[in-house]
Design a protein around this motif. Structure first.
Motif, mmCIF file in Angstrom:
data_model
loop_
_atom_site.group_PDB
_atom_site.id
_atom_site.type_symbol
_atom_site.label_atom_id
_atom_site.label_comp_id
_atom_site.label_asym_id
_atom_site.label_seq_id
_atom_site.Cartn_x
_atom_site.Cartn_y
_atom_site.Cartn_z
ATOM 1 N N ASP A 44 61.326 61.164 1.900
ATOM 2 C CA ASP A 44 61.296 61.660 0.523
ATOM 3 C C ASP A 44 59.908 62.155 0.138
ATOM 4 N N VAL A 45 58.860 61.446 0.544
ATOM 5 C CA VAL A 45 57.492 61.865 0.240
ATOM 6 C C VAL A 45 57.182 63.173 0.951
ATOM 7 N N GLU A 46 57.602 63.294 2.201
ATOM 8 C CA GLU A 46 57.369 64.525 2.957
ATOM 9 C C GLU A 46 58.053 65.714 2.281
ATOM 10 N N GLN A 47 59.292 65.526 1.838
ATOM 11 C CA GLN A 47 60.014 66.592 1.133
ATOM 12 C C GLN A 47 59.295 66.963 -0.159
ATOM 13 N N TYR A 48 58.843 65.972 -0.891
ATOM 14 C CA TYR A 48 58.137 66.199 -2.153
ATOM 15 C C TYR A 48 56.876 67.024 -1.918
ATOM 16 N N LEU A 49 56.123 66.682 -0.889
ATOM 17 C CA LEU A 49 54.892 67.409 -0.586
ATOM 18 C C LEU A 49 55.182 68.834 -0.126
ATOM 19 N N GLN A 51 57.557 70.677 -1.116
ATOM 20 C CA GLN A 51 57.983 71.454 -2.274
ATOM 21 C C GLN A 51 56.829 71.703 -3.244
ATOM 22 N N GLY A 52 55.626 71.344 -2.840
ATOM 23 C CA GLY A 52 54.461 71.604 -3.679
ATOM 24 C C GLY A 52 54.012 70.423 -4.513
ATOM 25 N N GLY A 53 54.620 69.278 -4.329
ATOM 26 C CA GLY A 53 54.216 68.086 -5.074
ATOM 27 C C GLY A 53 52.847 67.612 -4.629
ATOM 28 N N VAL A 54 52.200 66.866 -5.495
ATOM 29 C CA VAL A 54 50.861 66.364 -5.211
ATOM 30 C C VAL A 54 50.857 64.855 -5.424
ATOM 31 N N VAL A 55 50.229 64.140 -4.501
ATOM 32 C CA VAL A 55 50.081 62.696 -4.625
ATOM 33 C C VAL A 55 48.668 62.420 -5.102
ATOM 34 N N GLU A 56 48.562 61.739 -6.222
ATOM 35 C CA GLU A 56 47.258 61.416 -6.793
ATOM 36 C C GLU A 56 46.902 59.981 -6.419
ATOM 37 N N VAL A 57 45.733 59.797 -5.819
ATOM 38 C CA VAL A 57 45.272 58.462 -5.454
ATOM 39 C C VAL A 57 44.564 57.869 -6.666
ATOM 40 N N VAL A 58 45.016 56.708 -7.090
ATOM 41 C CA VAL A 58 44.458 56.045 -8.259
ATOM 42 C C VAL A 58 43.705 54.813 -7.785
ATOM 43 N N GLU A 59 42.509 54.633 -8.324
ATOM 44 C CA GLU A 59 41.697 53.498 -7.895
ATOM 45 C C GLU A 59 42.366 52.184 -8.285
#
Length: 79
Positions: A44-49, A51-59
């Motif tokens: 699911d994460v691979e598909q999201y990425l 499709q142009g999705g972005v994962v934001e790393v939060v401290e």
């Protein structure tokens, strides 16, 4: 959070049978079941990425609430 539905199928594209929590019986938490959940999440994460999705790393420890004003009770007792 465990979600129980009669059909056991999708809700907004999510397979509810994959969801589980600590309240599930230990027999239901197997290495194979956890591997299926991890594999599905990775897919699911691979598909999201793709499709142009972005994962934001939060401290660690980040909080969306505004800091509260410190309160003091000094001198609050009646004389």
């Amino acid at each position: 959070m465990a979600v129980k539905v009669s059909s056991g199928k999708n809700h907004d594209g999510l397979d509810l049978e994959l969801l589980s929590n600590r309240d599930d019986p230990a027999e239901g938490r197997t290495v194979a079941s956890r591997k299926r959940i991890r594999d599905r999440l990775a897919c699911d994460v691979e598909q999201y990425l793709m499709q142009g999705g972005v994962v934001e790393v939060v401290e660690t420890g980040a909080n969306s609430e505004a800091p509260k004003k410190p309160q003091t009770n000094y001198g609050g007792r009646p004389i």
